[in-house]
Design a protein around this motif. Sequence first.
Motif, PDB file in Angstrom:
ATOM      1  N   THR A 145      16.468 -22.563 -53.509  1.00 31.61           N
ATOM      2  CA  THR A 145      16.902 -23.931 -53.215  1.00 31.61           C
ATOM      3  C   THR A 145      16.866 -24.214 -51.724  1.00 31.61           C
ATOM      4  N   LEU A 146      17.328 -23.269 -50.912  1.00 30.84           N
ATOM      5  CA  LEU A 146      17.302 -23.450 -49.464  1.00 30.84           C
ATOM      6  C   LEU A 146      15.872 -23.532 -48.944  1.00 30.84           C
ATOM      7  N   LYS A 147      14.996 -22.681 -49.467  1.00 23.46           N
ATOM      8  CA  LYS A 147      13.600 -22.684 -49.010  1.00 23.46           C
ATOM      9  C   LYS A 147      12.866 -23.946 -49.445  1.00 23.46           C
ATOM     10  N   ASN A 149      13.904 -26.817 -50.082  1.00 29.18           N
ATOM     11  CA  ASN A 149      14.396 -28.025 -49.423  1.00 29.18           C
ATOM     12  C   ASN A 149      14.262 -27.971 -47.907  1.00 29.18           C
ATOM     13  N   GLY A 150      13.641 -26.909 -47.395  1.00 29.48           N
ATOM     14  CA  GLY A 150      13.437 -26.799 -45.963  1.00 29.48           C
ATOM     15  C   GLY A 150      14.711 -26.588 -45.174  1.00 29.48           C
ATOM     16  N   ILE A 151      15.753 -26.086 -45.817  1.00 30.57           N
ATOM     17  CA  ILE A 151      17.036 -25.868 -45.137  1.00 30.57           C
ATOM     18  C   ILE A 151      17.051 -24.529 -44.410  1.00 30.57           C
ATOM     19  N   ALA A 152      16.368 -23.535 -44.973  1.00 34.60           N
ATOM     20  CA  ALA A 152      16.363 -22.200 -44.366  1.00 34.60           C
ATOM     21  C   ALA A 152      15.010 -21.538 -44.560  1.00 34.60           C
ATOM     22  N   ARG A 153      14.684 -20.637 -43.639  1.00 25.27           N
ATOM     23  CA  ARG A 153      13.538 -19.753 -43.810  1.00 25.27           C
ATOM     24  C   ARG A 153      14.027 -18.487 -44.495  1.00 25.27           C
ATOM     25  N   VAL A 154      13.183 -17.913 -45.351  1.00 22.22           N
ATOM     26  CA  VAL A 154      13.562 -16.729 -46.116  1.00 22.22           C
ATOM     27  C   VAL A 154      12.930 -15.493 -45.495  1.00 22.22           C
ATOM     28  N   ILE A 155      13.754 -14.477 -45.256  1.00 24.42           N
ATOM     29  CA  ILE A 155      13.295 -13.217 -44.683  1.00 24.42           C
ATOM     30  C   ILE A 155      13.689 -12.082 -45.613  1.00 24.42           C
ATOM     31  N   GLY A 156      13.088 -10.911 -45.414  1.00 24.54           N
ATOM     32  CA  GLY A 156      13.437  -9.749 -46.198  1.00 24.54           C
ATOM     33  C   GLY A 156      12.286  -9.249 -47.031  1.00 24.54           C
ATOM     34  N   THR A 157      12.564  -8.893 -48.272  1.00 32.74           N
ATOM     35  CA  THR A 157      11.546  -8.425 -49.216  1.00 32.74           C
ATOM     36  C   THR A 157      11.636  -9.250 -50.489  1.00 32.74           C
ATOM     37  N   GLU A 158      10.640  -9.111 -51.358  1.00 34.54           N
ATOM     38  CA  GLU A 158      10.571  -9.939 -52.560  1.00 34.54           C
ATOM     39  C   GLU A 158      11.825  -9.806 -53.422  1.00 34.54           C
ATOM     40  N   THR A 159      12.225 -10.931 -54.003  1.00 31.34           N
ATOM     41  CA  THR A 159      13.434 -10.958 -54.826  1.00 31.34           C
ATOM     42  C   THR A 159      13.175 -10.399 -56.227  1.00 31.34           C
ATOM     43  N   GLY A 160      14.243 -10.121 -56.942  1.00 35.37           N
ATOM     44  CA  GLY A 160      14.132  -9.686 -58.319  1.00 35.37           C
ATOM     45  C   GLY A 160      13.928 -10.878 -59.242  1.00 35.37           C
ATOM     46  N   GLY A 161      12.908 -10.828 -60.098  1.00 33.12           N
ATOM     47  CA  GLY A 161      12.684 -11.887 -61.073  1.00 33.12           C
ATOM     48  C   GLY A 161      11.941 -13.086 -60.509  1.00 33.12           C
ATOM     49  N   LYS A 162      11.491 -13.957 -61.417  1.00 32.32           N
ATOM     50  CA  LYS A 162      10.747 -15.150 -61.044  1.00 32.32           C
ATOM     51  C   LYS A 162      11.699 -16.276 -60.633  1.00 32.32           C
TER      52      LYS A 162
END
Length: 222
Positions: A145-147, A149-162
Amino acid sequence: MVKPCRLEKYSGFLDFADDSDFIGYEIEGNKAILHLNACIMNEKYKSTLENLAQLCQERQIKSLILDLSRNMGGNSAVIDEFITYTNAESFRRYEMIDYSSGEPMQITSRREIVRNKRKPICFPPHILCRVSCHTFSSARTFAVTLKDNGIARVIGTETGGKPNSYGMPRKFAMPASKLRFRVSTSYFMRPDASKDDALTLAIDAIHPKPACQAAECEEKCT
């Protein structure tokens, strides 16, 4: 395909964090790091957001890192509450289709533009959301939701699940064996329909290590 499956005693590795330690924050230099290890919508969550926003303003914090890397889900209501502390004018939620009655029923629509009820004091505009392969369910919904809507950039590694997935499970038990299981009753679709085919949440930068130090994030993760 037939495959034997040995049943073993549950180790507790999927247990959610309890109310006492699910949230916390720290300040390092000009960055604030909010650790949310479970999506629990209660007074502690709301007061922590308020206190951190106030602290960010007083110390003129430049960026916020929302750490969902150890969050396996919970209550999605935490998302809207967090967004009220951002500068977003409006946003789109996930679309929810409920199948519990046997027929599809639309509960929310991703086409609906929700006006953000912003708080008087907000987090800094530069927000990063840290995720990992342990980020599931409502925590993944949070990051998507944050990504979207352009509210936050996502960092880290791939999430669990689709990002688009089933949820709102009902619990059952087999009548003879008493084995417990859950069946999802609803389907959730991310705010950005153009990314419906995504198999995981696309990140904006790769963390060099699963648990890097917050002081390194601006240099290595952006």
